[in-house]
Motif scaffolding. Structure first.
Motif, PDB file in Angstrom:
ATOM      1  N   LEU A 130       0.854  -1.191   0.000  1.00 61.00           N
ATOM      2  CA  LEU A 130       0.000   0.000   0.000  1.00 61.00           C
ATOM      3  C   LEU A 130       0.886   1.236   0.000  1.00 61.00           C
ATOM      4  CD1 LEU A 130      -2.680  -1.095   2.636  1.00 61.00           C
ATOM      5  CD2 LEU A 130      -2.866  -1.137   0.128  1.00 61.00           C
ATOM      6  N   CYS A 131       0.552   2.185  -0.880  1.00 60.48           N
ATOM      7  CA  CYS A 131       1.343   3.404  -1.021  1.00 60.48           C
ATOM      8  C   CYS A 131       1.311   4.217   0.281  1.00 60.48           C
ATOM      9  CB  CYS A 131       0.795   4.234  -2.182  1.00 60.48           C
ATOM     10  SG  CYS A 131       1.633   5.823  -2.383  1.00 60.48           S
ATOM     11  N   ALA A 132       2.494   4.660   0.728  1.00 59.52           N
ATOM     12  CA  ALA A 132       2.585   5.425   1.980  1.00 59.52           C
ATOM     13  C   ALA A 132       2.040   6.838   1.817  1.00 59.52           C
ATOM     14  CB  ALA A 132       4.040   5.482   2.439  1.00 59.52           C
ATOM     15  N   TYR A 133       1.801   7.264   0.571  1.00 65.13           N
ATOM     16  CA  TYR A 133       1.333   8.636   0.332  1.00 65.13           C
ATOM     17  C   TYR A 133      -0.154   8.713   0.020  1.00 65.13           C
ATOM     18  CZ  TYR A 133       6.322   9.473   0.196  1.00 65.13           C
ATOM     19  OH  TYR A 133       7.645   9.525   0.535  1.00 65.13           O
ATOM     20  N   CYS A 134      -0.689   7.707  -0.677  1.00 62.75           N
ATOM     21  CA  CYS A 134      -2.113   7.787  -1.045  1.00 62.75           C
ATOM     22  C   CYS A 134      -2.905   6.552  -0.619  1.00 62.75           C
ATOM     23  CB  CYS A 134      -2.254   8.004  -2.560  1.00 62.75           C
ATOM     24  SG  CYS A 134      -1.820   6.542  -3.528  1.00 62.75           S
ATOM     25  N   GLY A 135      -2.220   5.488  -0.184  1.00 61.23           N
ATOM     26  CA  GLY A 135      -2.935   4.308   0.290  1.00 61.23           C
ATOM     27  C   GLY A 135      -3.370   3.341  -0.805  1.00 61.23           C
ATOM     28  N   ALA A 144       5.419   2.725  -2.360  1.00 58.45           N
ATOM     29  CA  ALA A 144       4.768   3.870  -3.014  1.00 58.45           C
ATOM     30  C   ALA A 144       4.224   3.433  -4.360  1.00 58.45           C
ATOM     31  CB  ALA A 144       5.767   5.020  -3.199  1.00 58.45           C
ATOM     32  N   CYS A 145       3.125   4.068  -4.782  1.00 53.85           N
ATOM     33  CA  CYS A 145       2.619   3.799  -6.129  1.00 53.85           C
ATOM     34  C   CYS A 145       3.553   4.512  -7.110  1.00 53.85           C
ATOM     35  CB  CYS A 145       1.169   4.254  -6.277  1.00 53.85           C
ATOM     36  SG  CYS A 145       0.934   6.032  -6.216  1.00 53.85           S
ATOM     37  N   ALA A 146       3.564   4.057  -8.334  1.00 55.27           N
ATOM     38  CA  ALA A 146       4.499   4.604  -9.321  1.00 55.27           C
ATOM     39  C   ALA A 146       4.264   6.106  -9.511  1.00 55.27           C
ATOM     40  CB  ALA A 146       4.344   3.851 -10.644  1.00 55.27           C
ATOM     41  N   ALA A 147       2.985   6.536  -9.521  1.00 54.87           N
ATOM     42  CA  ALA A 147       2.665   7.945  -9.750  1.00 54.87           C
ATOM     43  C   ALA A 147       3.238   8.830  -8.644  1.00 54.87           C
ATOM     44  CB  ALA A 147       1.153   8.118  -9.837  1.00 54.87           C
ATOM     45  N   ASP A 148       3.042   8.430  -7.388  1.00 53.85           N
ATOM     46  CA  ASP A 148       3.557   9.239  -6.274  1.00 53.85           C
ATOM     47  C   ASP A 148       5.077   9.214  -6.226  1.00 53.85           C
ATOM     48  OD1 ASP A 148       1.245  10.342  -5.260  1.00 53.85           O
ATOM     49  OD2 ASP A 148       0.788   8.592  -4.017  1.00 53.85           O
ATOM     50  N   ASN A 149       5.653   8.071  -6.550  1.00 56.78           N
ATOM     51  CA  ASN A 149       7.114   7.979  -6.547  1.00 56.78           C
ATOM     52  C   ASN A 149       7.688   8.948  -7.575  1.00 56.78           C
ATOM     53  OD1 ASN A 149       9.713   7.135  -6.021  1.00 56.78           O
ATOM     54  ND2 ASN A 149       9.218   4.947  -6.098  1.00 56.78           N
TER      55      ASN A 149
HETATM   56 ZN   LIG Z   1       0.392   6.717  -4.097  1.00 56.36          ZN
END
Ligand SMILES: [Zn+2]
Length: 171
Positions: free
Chosen positions: A83-88, A114-119
């Motif tokens: 699960l992405c630490a920024y958006c879940g 992290a999801c690829a977009a947030d990374n």
């Molecule tokens: Zn994310």
């Protein structure tokens, strides 16, 4: 709390785990029961097994659980349950909180799933610089969690089973 001792395949003591996790390891055939409580049973749908006091792993595991768990990208993803630490949302990459280009280390405390977009959005910046909030702090897995990670079990596997496991009676 009643914990179960885990032995390596070589009979070397490794760690203790919760009853739930011990049962998961046995049911998933990662471990066999070496010593069980003579009277207590744990019931799952369709089967009952004696409450394990000591279990032994079927295959030898090399991770030194008494020391710190070695860092790995796979381990970070498993620790954070993908699960992405920024958006879940679902994460497939590992982000360095303090970017590597700024001296950030490959360590449990400096990396999050992290999801690829947030990374990509965060890039070579700290979360503060990027205006992004961490939903949770990175942490170093406990020896018990490290063992589950090394065996390829998600923390959720134990959580799902907790629903049908009876609470241990007061001694
Ligand atoms: Zn994310």
């Amino acid at each position: 709390m009643r914990n179960t001792l885990v032995l390596n395949a070589s009979y070397e003591p490794m760690s203790t785990v919760s009853l739930q996790r011990a049962v998961v390891l046995v049911l998933q055939e990662k471990a066999v029961v070496e010593q069980a409580h003579p009277l207590r049973m744990v019931r799952a749908t369709g089967l009952a097994i004696p409450v394990p006091r000591v279990i032994r792993l079927r295959r030898y595991v090399r991770v030194p659980f008494r020391q710190r768990a070695p860092w790995s990208r796979r381990g970070v993803l498993a620790r954070d349950q993908h699960l992405c630490a920024y958006c879940g949302r679902r994460a497939t990459t590992v982000d360095h909180v303090q970017p590597k280009s700024r001296g950030g280390a490959d360590s449990w405390l400096n990396t999050v799933a992290a999801c690829a977009a947030d990374n990509q959005r965060k890039a070579d910046r700290t979360p503060e610089q990027a205006g992004m909030l961490l939903l949770r702090r990175p942490f170093e897995p406990t020896p018990e969690a490290s063992l589950m990670l090394a065996l390829g079990l998600r923390a959720a596997d134990a959580g799902e089973l907790a629903a049908w496991l009876p609470q241990p009676a007061a001694a």
